[in-house]
Enzyme design. Structure first.
Site, PDB file in Angstrom:
ATOM      1  N   ASP A 107     -35.627  15.341 -69.175  1.00  0.00           N
ATOM      2  CA  ASP A 107     -36.508  15.162 -70.317  1.00  0.00           C
ATOM      3  C   ASP A 107     -36.801  16.563 -70.856  1.00  0.00           C
ATOM      4  OD1 ASP A 107     -38.157  14.039 -72.230  1.00  0.00           O
ATOM      5  OD2 ASP A 107     -39.246  12.777 -70.822  1.00  0.00           O
ATOM      6  N   CYS A 108     -37.261  16.621 -72.087  1.00  0.00           N
ATOM      7  CA  CYS A 108     -37.283  17.921 -72.768  1.00  0.00           C
ATOM      8  C   CYS A 108     -38.313  18.873 -72.166  1.00  0.00           C
ATOM      9  CB  CYS A 108     -37.496  17.716 -74.256  1.00  0.00           C
ATOM     10  SG  CYS A 108     -36.076  16.884 -74.991  1.00  0.00           S
TER      11      CYS A 108
END
Length: 916
Positions: free
Chosen positions: A300-301
């Site tokens: 995930d970012c």
């Protein structure tokens, strides 16, 4: 010591690899990994090849694409990687990968979005379908497959015409709707692992296609795993017991892998003290060695940065980067130049990771571009011929309407007040903060069609409606604030207070024949300029509107500016310019001129009046309530459109209450006191606790954000053009007193319909129809279900009413009594059947012996076990309405291999439906 630096000595490397070795997860299948070589050695012991595992599992883990095609793609990727410098390799490990001109490798973006239609990465308009939580209420995997086939058609059409990327971080969000407070619950497919698994498998196949050699697009199973809170997702460590992990949370992800999903996203959170993005057990052992996952893992970012910055699991960026890569995280998504790009050089220098580790991850990532056909488009790639005309096509618009119709769920219908009869109606009041909004939900693109409930009702009745081309400023499809704490929707239902550099993205508007653009704005500050841009905040400017100080924040004025010659429908972004650091203005609406004429009602058509009544979150305003109350007294029927939207729950913001926000319940009470024929339409992105409405209002319709055609679908259901058929994919509670602690991940602790012992407001699987259905003739194929066998459960469903309708027959099992707590009941099959009045169908469900609903996890044995004994079966129209019940004997397990994590999974055998 500077971030990213670390003393180069065997002791620090030994400590790092000891942590890596022990970081196999508290839920690991096998004993903790023990390194047989010096702890400061560069390489971990090699494990089995996931592609070989996929082959042994009978083709699971890669879907329709042939293993030979994946091997060929990896071979080609390996040749390319072998020609790269170390610096070039590291640069390719983020979602924004730069070009390498000397190798003729183009830049690539691995982060696009398509949660319910193209969003991030779409250069223009795209069809907008219902949010996943709404789609789950359709209980129709075939429809989900159609919808996401259309979404991937549009993705390929843009790619073929404009070169847009094909790697998507959605769908699906496979975390569960076990708690209504979760801010991202609209992205999920309900609370039941079987229903989620059936729907997500259809979505994966629709997105990725069925070609043996080429992916159409790739989608992403996220967020792996137990990422079901958002306020604290970057810092929290969830306590998850083994049974909940194996019996509940893993099942949707396993189904996605079986369907061939090619990307899995590691989550922000930790589980039992280990960050998910650093957990080798999760990302390598479970995904690749047990399930045969053949694709690549993305974080995930900025989740890799969280390993050291927020979880403080290791002290430096170099250690975090090495730990994530060794765990099996191949691609580091980041909002800026990511942790891999910043720190992998240092990690190699400190001997925490090797260049061979980087090569392995990069080969996995780059292989997808061969599987897209980017390097060998060829005539054999069926996806390279999809034309741009597929985008927003008439067929896709029709499909969006079909999907919206099937998601609408009738929760209450006292004395059959619905459907409404339009004959004899003189005045219809459509009131509420969401009456004039086509609420699309999170991660939305810009559809050319966006029909609000008021517009849909007026059109169906042939009634007039003012300002049909006007777009509310709060009808956001995106914004610049990235879900920060700023309250960008004001209590007066306006957009503001805008700062310099802010932008607001709105649905597509038709510029054909338009010469000017008009806005309504107010400013108690210095004012500023609104730049009207196409496509996004960096798109071309087609108009600039100057807004001065208007004399106060409640002093509204209209301003306009000429529009550069533009033809066609385009997404609109409003970019605000002005004095930095101060509030510039508020905005109410946007309209192109010449304005669309007011819709003139047909002769004899009723009057449709629309009012706000209150805002979604704002306080009660007596003048607004009184105006709505007075209008209700003179109306033949009142349709109140209330609910929750992205201002209430969204990414990075969970709800702390599940009741109607703001003054909306007060509005309902005032309307009902004035007119007992008040019907509630819950236009919402999340489940709601509405016990007062249930106790008093005659009818309630759940209308989760149902896409671009939601207004038409809502009108058709209210007035009987369409018979509602949706069923709830999650339990609706009476209040938070019925819900465990938000961070309680023990599914056995009163979670979901499977373990909830109370009386919910509306149970899982609930949904009413305008007709009635009768269940009869239960037949079980055998008195005992033995190892390796199947039980076939047959029932007859008959439409006993006067209208055609669709019923969703639901098949549940209750496992034999055992030494551990088991579900009260568990969904094991369902079938949607369309029936004419008086028509009957015979439905047969297949239950295999290895179905996960029959087994539970035994932690001491590290495998699933089955308790023999009496297995109860039941069939009906909801989890709380099961008129047909029976039982069979569940035999002892005689297969010593059955029970390992890779052996139990749903085969998704469709129910057989036959005429009677």
């Amino acid at each position: 010591m500077k971030t990213g630096s670390q003393p180069r000595n065997p002791s620090s490397r030994r400590q790092f690899f000891t942590r890596l070795a022990q970081g196999t997860g508290a839920l690991a299948v096998a004993p903790v990994l023990t390194l047989t070589q010096p702890a400061w050695s560069l390489a971990l012991p090699p494990g089995p090849d996931p592609l070989e595992i996929a082959e042994k599992l009978g083709g699971k883990g890669h879907g329709p694409v042939r293993l030979a095609a994946i091997r060929h793609a990896r071979l080609q990727a390996a040749r390319l990687v072998g020609r790269m410098t170390l610096k070039e390799k590291v640069g390719q490990l983020g979602n924004t990968a730069p070009a390498i001109p000397r190798l003729k490798l183009k830049a690539y973006q691995y982060w696009s979005e398509a949660l319910h239609g193209l969003a991030r990465g779409a250069p223009s308009v795209a069809t907008s379908f219902p949010i996943p939580l709404a789609m789950a209420n359709s209980w129709n995997p075939a429809l989900a497959h159609q919808v996401y086939t259309a979404v991937s058609d549009e993705a390929r059409a843009y790619h073929n015409a404009k070169g847009t990327p094909l790697a998507y971080y959605s769908p699906q969000t496979l975390n569960t709707a076990k708690d209504p407070r979760w801010g991202r619950i609209d992205e999920t497919l309900g609370e039941d692992p079987y229903l989620i698994s059936r729907m997500c498998a259809a979505v994966v196949r629709g997105m990725q296609g069925d070609n043996p050699d080429y992916f159409k697009t790739v989608c992403c199973a996220k967020h792996f795993i137990c990422n079901e809170t958002d306020d604290d997702r970057h810092v929290v460590s969830e306590k998850v017991n083994p049974r909940s992990f194996w019996e509940y949370y893993t099942r949707p992800f396993r189904a996605a892998v079986n369907a061939g999903v090619y990307t899995v996203m590691s989550a922000y959170n930790s589980i039992n003290g280990i960050p998910c993005s650093a957990d080798r057990f999760l990302l390598h052992r479970l995904l690749r060695e047990h399930w045969g996952f053949a694709g690549y893992v993305t974080s995930d970012c900025d989740a890799v940065a969280d390993i050291y910055q927020t979880h403080h699991y290791v002290p430096t960026g170099a250690q975090a980067a090495a730990l994530a890569m060794q765990a099996g995280c191949d691609l580091n998504c980041g909002f800026s130049w990511g942790t891999y790009q910043k720190f992998l050089d240092a990690a190699i220098a400190q001997e925490l990771v090797s260049e061979a580790d980087i090569d392995r991850s990069l080969i996995r990532i780059l292989s997808v571009r061969w599987l897209f056909g980017d390097f060998n488009p060829g005539k054999t790639n069926p996806w390279s011929h999809i034309p741009l005309s597929a985008v927003d096509s008439p067929q896709h618009r029709k499909l969006a309407l079909t999907a919206a119709r099937q998601t609408l769920t009738l929760l209450k219908n006292e004395n059959q007040i619905l459907p409404l009869n339009p004959k004899g109606l003189k005045k219809v009041l459509v009131v509420g903060p969401l009456a004039n909004r086509c609420a699309l939900g999170g991660y939305s693109g810009s559809p050319a069609v966006h029909i609000s409930p008021a517009e849909g009702i007026a059109a169906l009745l042939g009634a007039g409606l003012p300002h049909p081309g006007r777009v509310q400023a709060t009808d956001l499809t995106g914004e610049s604030w990235n879900y920060k704490a700023r309250k960008f929707v004001r209590p007066d239902d306006s957009l503001g207070h805008m700062l310099a550099g802010d932008n607001a993205q709105l649905p597509a508007m038709n510029f054909a024949g338009k010469t000017h653009i008009r806005i309504q704005a107010a400013s108690g500050g210095p004012g500023g300029t609104v730049e009207v841009r196409l496509f996004g905040p960096r798109g071309p400017v087609v108009a600039k509107i100057k807004v001065p100080n208007t004399g106060g924040w409640d002093q509204w004025r209209e301003f306009s500016a000429p529009v550069k010659a533009t033809t066609g429908r385009f997404p609109v972004t409003l970019l605000f310019r002005g004095q930095p650091g101060v509030h510039l203005m508020k905005l109410a609406w946007v309209e192109l001129e010449p304005s669309t004429p007011s819709l003139t009602g047909k002769p004899g058509a009723p009057q449709v009046q629309t009012l706000l009544g209150c805002t979604v979150k704002g306080p009660a305003i007596e003048a607004w309530l009184k105006e709505a109350e007075e209008a209700a007294r003179t109306a033949d029927v009142v349709i109140a459109v209330v609910g929750a939207d992205q201002t209430v729950a969204h990414e990075q913001h969970d709800r702390h209450q599940i009741t109607l926000p703001g003054a909306q319940e007060i509005l309902l009470q005032r309307l009902f006191a004035a007119n007992s024929k008040t019907i509630a339409v819950l236009s919402t992105n999340s489940p709601l606790a509405v016990p007062w409405a249930d106790a008093h209002l005659p009818a309630i319709l759940c209308a989760y954000c149902a896409g671009q055609a939601q207004g038409q679908a809502i009108a058709e259901v209210l007035f009987g053009k369409v018979n509602p058929s949706g069923k709830l994919a999650e339990t609706w509670f009476r209040g938070l007193e019925q819900v465990p602690d938000f961070h309680d991940f023990n599914i056995m602790n009163n979670r979901t319909y499977m373990y909830f012992s109370g009386q919910p407001l509306y149970p899982f699987g609930h949904g009413l129809s305008y007709t009635s259905f009768e269940y009869s003739h239960l037949h079980l194929s055998a008195p005992e279900l033995k190892t390796g066998g199947f039980l076939h459960v047959s029932v007859t469903v008959k439409n006993t009413g006067a209208r055609a309708g669709a019923e969703i027959a639901q098949f549940y099992v209750t496992a034999p009594k055992s030494k551990v707590k088991r579900p009260l009941r568990q969904l094991a099959g369902f079938a949607r059947v369309e029936l004419k009045p008086g028509e009957a169908r015979r439905i047969t469900f297949a239950l295999p012996y290895h179905d996960p609903s029959l087994w539970y996890w035994e932690e001491k044995l590290r495998k699933f076990v089955l308790q023999p004994g009496k297995l109860a079966v039941a069939v009906g129209g909801s989890s709380a309405a099961l008129p047909l019940q029976g039982a069979v004997k569940l035999g002892f397990n005689t297969d010593p291999h059955l029970g390992d994590p890779e052996t139990l999974h749903h085969e998704f055998i469709p129910a057989r439906v036959e005429a009677v």
